[in-house]
Structure formats: structure tokens, C-alpha cells
Enzyme design. Sequence first.
Site, PDB file in Angstrom:
ATOM      1  N   SER B 124       0.810  -1.218   0.000  1.00 34.38           N
ATOM      2  CA  SER B 124       0.000   0.000   0.000  1.00 34.38           C
ATOM      3  C   SER B 124       0.844   1.269   0.000  1.00 34.38           C
ATOM      4  CB  SER B 124      -0.907   0.018   1.233  1.00 34.38           C
ATOM      5  OG  SER B 124      -1.786  -1.075   1.209  1.00 34.38           O
ATOM      6  N   GLU B 404      -5.141  -2.561  -6.172  1.00 31.17           N
ATOM      7  CA  GLU B 404      -5.604  -1.209  -6.526  1.00 31.17           C
ATOM      8  C   GLU B 404      -6.093  -0.444  -5.304  1.00 31.17           C
ATOM      9  OE1 GLU B 404      -5.490   0.669  -9.312  1.00 31.17           O
ATOM     10  OE2 GLU B 404      -4.082  -0.939  -9.787  1.00 31.17           O
TER      11      GLU B 404
END
Lengths: 644, 644
Positions: B124, B404
Site C-alpha cells: 500500500s 488497486e
Amino acid sequence: MKVAWAGSRHAVDVADRMARLVASDPVFRKDNRTMLSRQDLFKDTLRKAAHAWKRIVELRLTEEEANLLRLYVDQPGYVDLHWGMFVPAIKGQGTEQQQQKWLPLAYKFQIIGCYAQTELGHGSNVQGLETTATFDPKTDEFVIHSPTLTSSKWWPGGLGKASTHAVVYARLITEGKDYGIHGFIVQLRSLEDHSPLPGVTLGDIGGKFGSGAYNSMDNGVLRFDHVRIPRDQMLMRLSQVTREGKYVHSDVPKQLLYGTMVFVRQSIVADASKALSRAVCIAVRYSAIRKQFGSQDGGPETQVLNYKTQQSRLFPLLASAYAFRFVGDWLNWLYTDVTQKLEAKDFSTLQEAHACTAGLKAVTTSATADAIEECRKLCGGHGYLNSSGLPELFAVYVPACTYEGDNIVLLLQVARILMKTVSQLASGKQPVGTMAYMGRVQYLMQSKCAVNRAEDWLNPAAIQEAFEARALRMAVNCAQNVNQAANQEDGFYERSPDLLEAAVAHIQLIIVTKFIEKVQQDIPGHGVKGQLQNLCNVYALYILHKHLGDFLATGCITPKQGALANEQRGKLYTQVRPNAVALVDAFNYTDHYLGSVLGRYDGNVYPALYEEAWKDPLNETVVPEGYHQYLRPLLKQQLLSARL
Amino acid sequence: MKVAWAGSRHAVDVADRMARLVASDPVFRKDNRTMLSRQDLFKDTLRKAAHAWKRIVELRLTEEEANLLRLYVDQPGYVDLHWGMFVPAIKGQGTEQQQQKWLPLAYKFQIIGCYAQTELGHGSNVQGLETTATFDPKTDEFVIHSPTLTSSKWWPGGLGKASTHAVVYARLITEGKDYGIHGFIVQLRSLEDHSPLPGVTLGDIGGKFGSGAYNSMDNGVLRFDHVRIPRDQMLMRLSQVTREGKYVHSDVPKQLLYGTMVFVRQSIVADASKALSRAVCIAVRYSAIRKQFGSQDGGPETQVLNYKTQQSRLFPLLASAYAFRFVGDWLNWLYTDVTQKLEAKDFSTLQEAHACTAGLKAVTTSATADAIEECRKLCGGHGYLNSSGLPELFAVYVPACTYEGDNIVLLLQVARILMKTVSQLASGKQPVGTMAYMGRVQYLMQSKCAVNRAEDWLNPAAIQEAFEARALRMAVNCAQNVNQAANQEDGFYERSPDLLEAAVAHIQLIIVTKFIEKVQQDIPGHGVKGQLQNLCNVYALYILHKHLGDFLATGCITPKQGALANEQRGKLYTQVRPNAVALVDAFNYTDHYLGSVLGRYDGNVYPALYEEAWKDPLNETVVPEGYHQYLRPLLKQQLLSARL
């Protein structure tokens, strides 16, 4: 804490010994399991089962040790059904004579048995099974037959390839009359060459969820074409068919069968705490290694375990693992208690015990299935790799929500007993055991939660009363709504979604109560009791938060008290944090049993992940198979002339 | 209803044509996918990709048609990343010149590209990536290097075996200074023989969740040992390094990059509705076939779909599929809108659009992952078989929660924007778009829900206001709590679990609002609008029930109003029931695309299940491999002398 988790010093020691025995034996390796073909995986199961049995005999292991050894081998296979269903069915439903004949064969593995109940078209509704067992008085035999496609036996573990015998459930027909479902011992395969006997069709029902996982098991399909068995292979403890074909009941009470059900379900609850604790162990350890964000100035990033969002998702699951462990221990006690009462023909607590075991099976397995997947997500992307162990743990665990009673069906049974109990309150009948609180209906319907400050929620009495009031009020509300319907059955049907929620509330109360009772006992070990108290509070306040709507809608607590509970929950997480890794180390799992690169005891995660990757079969060649056929023509723009 | 689902008659027709084209082509068969070895599955992916491209070229398919064809091929593979990430990265971050050089190569598949961002130790937190790209002014080259094990690129799809090129993200270092993360086009493999170029180490990262599923994709690992690339392969649209090694920004605003992010995330929301609708289609159809219980007198059993418990679990998921479909359509519009504004250098709605797409990505993917597993459970035991299609659908879908943007990280971004918006309310700054409702803070903080009877909950205005009040009050409560902390950042960290819930409430409001807006439009087709209104109400009242604690704790509704909502929800299920099968038929999925024996259009489930079973490799022999080695010695009591 290890002792608190395992139950005793002895339990720690024997588990430790068996776990190491398995972990150190190369036959029991399981790190390659997800890469094996179905055939190789099944062959590996046969190998492990034979090797385990060999070790059990060689080392003269006790039953306790043998069970633990099989647990740590950790691969579903025919032996699970042989010991867990076939043997108990004969013990529970066979006459003395039948037990004397069949059990020694089974104990020595001269026969391998499975439990053939469910059919292609029939699962939960046992009474709907179609297989027939028609008595032929001419030959003194039963004729077992599959009259339709949907009557094919479907799902029994060990049936497809391994078992030589099965307890088959079929409609007993004699003198032209259908007497419903009974059990029969049927030989399926030749003991000489393992080929199916005449009239018997056998096969595996195909691949299941995940790689590795339950695919080591030969869940099977079985069809009978007028297969004959001697009359004395009907399991005749509860009822018999005479030589003349008369159907007669014995004087053994039917309730005795419930004992087995309680036993099987208590072991499922115990398994839930094992599966959940493995997932939590992996997620907690990796969250202590993994770092993300938090560095503003190029310094090290923050351990993921320090994030409040991670704690608020993970610590309730850690607490749940302990909660399920302790309620499982208690169920084990309940099983002994029920057995003793049954032997004394005292059936007074049977219904309550049934509600409680059925409900606990449903609630703990559903929560565990969800929790394993949540732990996987809590490990980020790497949790999706087979080497994390979590995909296989999830895939192998989820059927527990369906087998041995679909969870929804079981919760509706709990709800039915709750409704019956509520309706009897008016007549002054006092509920017993885990339903005793319902006797205090007058008080609990109007009790007011006394919490004023966040720390008041640390008082077990406040928690207990809030959970009792919630469960009772939901049950009473449901009963009122059910009674408004034209008839009870329609009302029950219409309100069944609400009834499910009332059943869950009742069961969660039991889990909370048993956890509170546990931490009120003497618990040895420095600081152990305090940590368990924290976990108990985490579990209760997590459930309270998750079902806040229940507590508020029934007026058991106020919104303000809900906010205080939330605040206290956050504080508890801070207290759990420093002990989190120790709390999962207390499970005392070997790296072999855990089977996870992310959950390694030594924390050496990244080199191990990197090393694991290269073992994938796809890495056997640098340029992949198929390059010349399918990639090169594409890249060289020769696709239209290529033969694919 | 088909038209309402697909968006237009044209959309129905073209989808239908492409779906049939794929279904009728034997190369695209996928029923054997879960039985293939990793190598064979990967080879099958290469074959399908090449064949699809061949068909696209031969038939001169439009881009719309080609995208649909790939959708129905339904097998993750390198082409997804080539088209979905590599090409857009060059378009978004490359200069005109770079686009002219690289895009034609990519469009014609003379090169295959992937997107190499995440590393073994970094997901992340993109700013934490460790790979370096150091400019060497002597040779006018960048030196790409992996300085640590954790800097190994890890996860990129298509990287392991297929790609020849990658957009690699690395820390740009020039003149001794670290300028943070930038993208570089790097060739990885020889275009002649596909072998890795010098200094490049490439491999697959190993097996992933499930059988079949995402294992068709070669998610890869990549290490660089001082690999040199020309300076002009840095993507230079936003910033450049000059020949002398100076780092300079261009005048292109950084915000332009957000356009791509909005595009990718809107397509993920669209995918959520596709995956969810497939699972729901299977579960609804099979629930109409499957029968259990309900027969008291030997008559036929009841269709499972008629049970209220089944309806209360399944119909909200059916409604969610439609809800996600419509909010996805709206996001598609938003993308166009954002793009136009960006081109006009109007960044005023960018933050709100970002919150909305990030949050919708998080909420819809999490809900879909859970819903697929719930649909599997709703199919009973048979849902656990690979032939049901549901295990693979789940396993292939769940990474959407992580890739994503991890859903928790995204929701915290939404929460941050919510907190900022709340703090600006006092200064009179009016929020825009999906946050406009927050401008009515005075009213919504004290509004009272007007519902008096169950049917009042059918009024869209009542639903809308309850959802707005809930979202706003949760956000305001959070803001107050955050502000009590010594500093904002600590407060945000401490309250992050509550902030997640506030973010979810805000996003659920958007979904409900867009569904309400949709059903207020003209919708052609007899009765279609009425059915969509039912589904809209089901979705809203399901969320209200699921999060009842939120609504009650914030005083948006009373317990009585909550009970009325529950009552109305039950009535809606009764109205949905007769149309349930038609509502899933409207998805217009071929049996090939659905890939489920349980979800067959013709309902001929049991013969098909039976037939599928025999295809399992384990059924190639009647007596299993391993019998002579591992079963016979056991049965014949020769184990102790056997060599296992």
C-alpha cells in the site's frame, strides 16, 4: 498461558510430543500439498494414513496420543470417517452382538468404514432420503436399492475410493410398509482386490474448494442395484425386523442417539477454536513483522499490528479463539453430564443440551469461517499466496458450516426450543441449564443497564445482564410476533429470519457466560488471569458492538452506553497489544502444523516467501512451455498464419 | 429487464454476440480449468490469449467487442495487465514522443507489458518502495537496481513468464538526491528467445488461492542487478531528468494522474456487479430447483427459494448486484465528467470524485467477496464442489479487496476527506457532488424520521433522509472525537475504527442515492420499473437492518421505526420472489460464462452433477493408485512389515 489454553500441564506435554513427532517425520510433510495433482494428493493421503497407523502401533500410542497424532498430520482422509462416524454409528446403533462382530474388525482396520447418509438430492432433510432397504423374507435379506438418480449416495467421506464398508441409511420397507430411515452395514468392496461388489457403483464426486484442502478426501458417490445383505446387518439397537419380517421397537429409548450427536458437535466446536487459533496465530505474527506507512522522515515504517484498524479487526478474533476454546471445554463437560443422565434414563436436560450444542456448532463454525478469511485479508496481498497457509485453511474449514447440520437449520432448531421455552414461562415451568436465565423474565424484560462510565463495562455482571436481557427480549418479541399469525407454523415460517437472530443472541450469551465463568476460576501463571479477563471483555464488547442494533432496539442499553462500550473496547485493545504475540505463541503450534510462511515462529518471513516462490512448477523452466506455440507468433506478428 | 441491466438494446446485442462467440469456440472451454496442473493452466492461458487476439484481428472486432470477448474468455492472464495497466501508464505518464514510440508496439503486441510497482516488502505504501533508478550522466542512462531482498518486485501480473517489458516504479536518484518514486519503461526479456536480459531475475511467485482461479496468471518476482536503460525510458510527462542530470518538473499538473485512478476504480466497481451477479444467478436458479423439507405427508418438498431464511439472505444480494451495476454506470459518467474538467484544468471536484471512487471500490468489492461466499453457502453442500463454479468465482474475486488500494486504506482516505469537509462546514464552504448533503448539516443533525407505518418506508425521501442523517451524524461525531485529541493526527489514529464506519455509511448513502435516482428515471419495459423499485427498497432496508446500530445510536430512527422497516423488508421479499428467476435471467449469461452446474439455464442440475463427478482424474481407475502400497497392507494386517 500455554497451560490455560491446553487445559493442563499434561495436555501441553502430550500435544507437544505428538506435534514434534509428526513435524520431524518426512512422510508427513505437507508444504507441497497445494501443488499435487488430485491423484497424487489422494495417494499421499493413503500413504500418510498407513504410516500414521504404523507409528501408532509401533509406538503403542494411547488413544489420546493417537488422536493428537492424527490431528497434527492435518490431512482430511478416510480415517476421519472411519473413527469419527463409522465406529460411533455401530457403537450407538448396533446391538451388543453386532458390536462384538464389527468393532474388532474396525479397530484393527481389517475393514474400512464410512457413513453413507446424504444423497444427491437430499441433505439436511434426512427423512426425505430415497434409498430403499426392502426385506425379503424368502431369503432373510434386505435388498438395498437406489431407485432414482437423486437417491445416489453423495458426499460421504472415504466412500469414493478407500472404504470397504459403509453404514448406509435407507428407507426400511417390510411387509409392504415404509418404516422410514434406518442404518445398515453394507460391504461395498472386495476385501481381496478392492473392486466394487456386484450391483455397487462407486466413484469420487470430483474436485472441491481450494487446492490441497479437502481434495485429499475421497468424498464419494454410491449407487445400489438390488444389493442383498443379511438381515442381521440392519443396525438393530433401537428397532428390529424379525425373521418373519415384523418391525418391532426395542425398549432402548430413542433419546440415547442424542448422546452421539452431542459428542460429534462438541468436537466440531473444539475444531473451530483450533482452526481459528491457527489463522489468528498467522495474522498476529505477520502483523508484528509487516510494516507499512507511518514514516514521515525516512525512518522505519510502523508495525501493522500497531494500527488501531488492524487491532479492531484482529483482536476480537484472537479473543474469539479463546472464547470458543473455553466453551468447547465446557461442552465436553456437558457431554459427560448428558451421557450420565441418559444412562440413568433422565431426559430432563436433553432438549436444552441439544439446543446448546446445535447452536454452538452453528455460531462457532460460521464465525470461524468468516474469521479465517478476515485473517487472510489482514495479511494483505501475501495472504492470497498458498504459502501463507490461509487459503487452504479457509477452503478446508468452510464445509464445517454445512456438514453435521447446516448452520441455518440448526439455528432454527434452537429457535424452536426458545419459542417453546418462552411459551412455557407463563405456566411457571422453570427453564434449566443455559436457559435458566429465561426464568427471570419479569426482571430482565425491564432491567436497566447501570453503566455510567466506560470502565463500568469491565464489570462482568453488567455484561452478563446486558446479554441476558438482549437474548430474552429478542426471544419474547419473536414469540409475540409468531403468536400473531393465524397458526404457529405459519408464524414461525414468516418470522424465521428474526428467529435466527434471536437464536444467535441466545448462543452468544452462552459463549460470554462460559468465558466469564472461566476467568472467575483460579488460573495459575503470572498475569494469565488478567490477560484472559481482557480477552473476555474484548469478546463481549466486540459482540455488543457488532450487534449494537439488537441491544439498542430492545432497550437493553442506551446509545450513550453503547458509545462507552466502544470507548472501553478501544482501551482494551491497547492492553492486549503488548501481549498479542505471546497470546498466540501460547497455542504452541509447530511451524509444520501452522503451515504458513507468514506465521513462522522465527519471523523470518521475506526470505522464506522468496524461497517458496521458486518451488512452483511454473518455475521449472525460465521460458514457459507454450512460448514457441503461443507467445512467439504473437510477438512476431505471425499469428494469423499460426496453427494454435 | 435485460435492457435495463445492460444499459441499452445495443449493449444487450453486442454482449450476446460476443458471449456466444466465446461459448461456441472449443479453445475457450473452461470446465476443466480446476483440474489442470499449474503449467497446463498457464499454457492454456497463453493459448486462449493468442486465440482471442487472432479472432479479434480476423473478425476486425471493435474495441468494445474485443473487450467483451476478453471478458467472456474469463481467464486472468497477461493481456489484462498489458491493456489495463501498461498501456494506460504510458498514455497517462508518457510524453507525446514516448507515446508515439511505445504505444504502437503495445497495440500490435510486438511487446507485452506489465506494471511493476509493488515489492516483496511494500504494498500500500508506494512511497516506501526501495528499488532505485540512479542516473549516470556519463552514459546518459538510468541504473535500475534492487538493493535489498524486500525491494524485489512482487505480485505484478504477467511479469513472471509472459511480459517482455514493464513499467517499473523506482526511487529516482540523480545528483546524489532521492526524488521519490517515478515510472520507467524497462525491457525484461529478449524479443528473440524470451530469455531474461542480463541482470534481470524473473520468476513466478507461486500458487494462489483456489484451483484454477488466479493461477492462470503469472504474478511475478523481479530483481535487478544494476540494469541500465536509456534516459528517455523514464516516463517524463510530469517531470524530467535532463542530459546533465537535473531534475525538473513540467507544467503538466500532477492531478491529471487522478483521471487514470478514477478510470481503473470505476471498472473495478463494474466488475463487482458482474462477479456478484454471477454468484447470485447461480444461487437463485439452484434455489428454485433444490427442494428440502416441507412435506408432511410424502408429497413433494418445498423449493428452497420459498424459505424466508433463504430469501432474507439471497434477495439482498440480488438487490446489491443491481445496486452496484447502477452505481457503476454512474461512476462511468463521473469519469467522463472528471476527465473533461481536468482537461479544462478545473480541479474543484477532484477530491470529492476521489473519495467517491475510492470508497465505492472498497465497499462494493468487500460486499461482493462476502456475497459470493454467502451464495456458495446458500447452495448447501453442493456449492463446495468445483463444478458449482462458486469456489473458483470466490477465489478469483477476493484479491479485488486488496489490489488497486487495500479497502481499509481506501476507506481511511475517504474518512480523511470527510473530516476535512466537516471541518470546513463552519467556514461556510459548501461541499459538492456526493458530499452536497453535508451542507444541510443544521437540518440533518436534528431531523426526525417521519415513518409511522411499514409502507412509509417505501417512500424514497424517507430512506434518503435516514441515510443522509446517519452518514452525516457519524461523520460529525467522529470529527468531534478526533478534535478532542492533543493533535489531529493522533485523534485520527485513535478513532480510525470509527472513521472506517463513518466512511462506509457515506458510501452506502451514495449507492442508495444513485439507485433511487435510477428508478426515478423513465425505464422502458412492462413492469421493469416496479421491480427495480422493489430491489432498490430491498437494498436500502437491508443495509438499514445490517447497520441498525448506526441508525439507532445516532437517533436517526427509533426502535419502532426499525421494526417497521424490518416488517416492510419481509413484505418486499414476498414481492421479489415470483420475479427472482427472471431477475437473474436478465443478466443474460451463457452457461459457458456462468461455469456452474448448479446455475444451468435448463435447470437440469442433478444429472449434470452426476456426470461431472466421473470426469475427476481420481475416477480414471476404479481401484485407486496406492491401493497395493498403502491400503492392502493395512487391511491385511501386514503393515508392520511393509515398506511405505
